[in-house]
Design an enzyme around this catalytic site. Sequence first.
Site, PDB file in Angstrom:
ATOM      1  N   GLU A 469       0.807  -1.230   0.000  1.00 60.30           N
ATOM      2  CA  GLU A 469       0.000   0.000   0.000  1.00 60.30           C
ATOM      3  C   GLU A 469       0.838   1.276   0.000  1.00 60.30           C
ATOM      4  O   GLU A 469       0.580   2.216   0.741  1.00 60.30           O
ATOM      5  CB  GLU A 469      -0.949   0.011   1.201  1.00 60.30           C
ATOM      6  CG  GLU A 469      -1.860  -1.194   1.298  1.00 60.30           C
ATOM      7  CD  GLU A 469      -2.617  -1.475   0.006  1.00 60.30           C
ATOM      8  OE1 GLU A 469      -2.923  -0.519  -0.720  1.00 60.30           O
ATOM      9  OE2 GLU A 469      -2.881  -2.652  -0.273  1.00 60.30           O
ATOM     10  N   GLY A 470       1.826   1.324  -0.864  1.00 62.91           N
ATOM     11  CA  GLY A 470       2.672   2.509  -0.956  1.00 62.91           C
ATOM     12  C   GLY A 470       3.978   2.285  -0.236  1.00 62.91           C
ATOM     13  O   GLY A 470       4.005   2.135   0.988  1.00 62.91           O
TER      14      GLY A 470
END
Length: 621
Positions: A469-470
């Site tokens: 997620e990033g």
Amino acid sequence: MTLRTTLDFLLHDWLDTLSLTSRERFTDHNRETFDAVLDTCERIAREKYAPFNRLIDVQEPHFDGDKVVLPQATQDAHDAFVASGMLSAAQDYALGGMQLPYTVELAANAFFSCASVGISAALLTGGNANLLMAHGTELQKEVFAKNEFAGRWAGTMCLSEPQAGSSLSDITTRAVPDTGSSTPWEQDPLGARYRLKGNKMWISAGDHELTENIVHLVLAKIPDADGKLVPGTKGISLFIVPKKLVDTQGQLTGVRNDVALAGLNHKLGWRGTTNCLLNFGEGKFSVDAQAGGPWGGGAGAIGYLVGQPGKGLQCMFHMMNEARIGVGMAATMLGMAGYYAALDYAQNRPQGRPITGNGKDPAQPQTRIIEHADVKRMLLAQKAYCEGALALELYCARLVDEQHTGNPAEVADARLLLEVLLPIAKSWPSEWCLEANSLAIQVHGGYGYTRDFPVEQYWRDNRLNMIHEGTHGIQAMDLLGRKVLMDEGKGLKLLSHRIMATVHRASGIPALALHAKALGRTLQDVGEATQQAWSTGVPTDALANAVPYMQAFGHTVLAWIWLDVAACALDNDPAQSEVSTQGHVGCARYFFHYELPKTKAWLAVVQSRDMTCATFPSEAF
């Protein structure tokens, strides 16, 4: 302290979660209902998840040519989770939910992550459904979100592509109007109907047989009038692409959508969760050719537009932000699982003898390794990292509850605070609870490096969270490049005010006064570093050292968390007669003595805008 006693203290003594029950949404709840939810999740995690954590690591998902095969234990755990109602725990009663505070929901789900983070394919289903509740049409909510909350269907998020991981502006999956049907494409009851073609990579739970259907949320670009994809993120839209096509009543039509499994990724950790490369609209399942297919038209997977064209990324951030808290919690619980294993080992492993005035006496019995100062250092670091991270994640969850149910002033403050804290909530546990896992291996010595003990698996599972997620670098650029600047720095100012409130409070407590003074100085250093980083107004100057900035910022936030937690513990037990209070105060002392001083080195390169890394010649590597 057990996970349950730690959660009880943080929820009720520190965060005063029970005060939420005075709000209309939560009036049916009390301490008993909160405890019942925690009891249920703890029991399911103990019975259905923990005993099979090693099994699902060894028996990885595989494709038999027809379907993805998972161990029966995974199906049993999934079914028990669905039966618990936790997929919709925070949702309205009308949706089959419990209207629980998100803070309690997150705390309850922590038991599953601690027991076996890789066993659950429901990881993203709740976030998928929550996005549709925020941005979908009424029928999309009814057909897709409700079936996901009920556990009948699963959900994914499909962002990355083989050539475009973190850089979503470079995705090439395209979506064109499905004009070949008797039903006008823009008037389809389930949403404007498009045909999608492209490939998506790293899709967690992208294919499995745990549920009867999978609802993919897919980012794709709608071509312009000339049939070309618009560069950047402006043309990105969001689509519901079900694995199996459904009607407006939420019933399966018997038609398989053109979504095909192209391969399973075999990872270092999280081996129990399928991770997929998916092909959309490649023709393996031709919707047009199947008898009884409800639509004709051109080739491609059928998808339904969510929200407005070109606004897909804004919609997807609703799910991504929720997922980032989830990733932070997963990293925290993996660190916690390793800490508990290391603590148990250290308490029972005899080795070495105490040093006395005459040195070591070989005639004396061996001592448990927990009595050695360096082993205590490693255990204390793990405890400080993991319990501090747990407090941070629950604090962020409390801000979510404030956003949803607070008065207007509380809502505005919660939004700003959460924006600033989200990069830390995701990144800090994924770095430092991973370090906790490494220390857990070290406590075990050579045994920790073997599969006879669980700590090596916890480390492997946790290593993914710095990417999930990033990546770390993206979170750092988001923090320094956007979050601390947004709304003219209001979020950073609000956080600083909260921190200083704790500093002033702790300054009056003798055991914490020096820590409070140190935190005040560090907060001032962070503020000066932020200004110095941006003093030239050139983003490349500021962001060259975004990661050291985020590390210093994160340690400052965690020092604040620990100071606040310790102050709360001393309010309840000023004499430190309880071992739990000694634990909280001791962790705060450790963090201020061993961890907070690291911020000076990190901030030094930020303040000087050191360009060593940015200007290093590529050829010199």
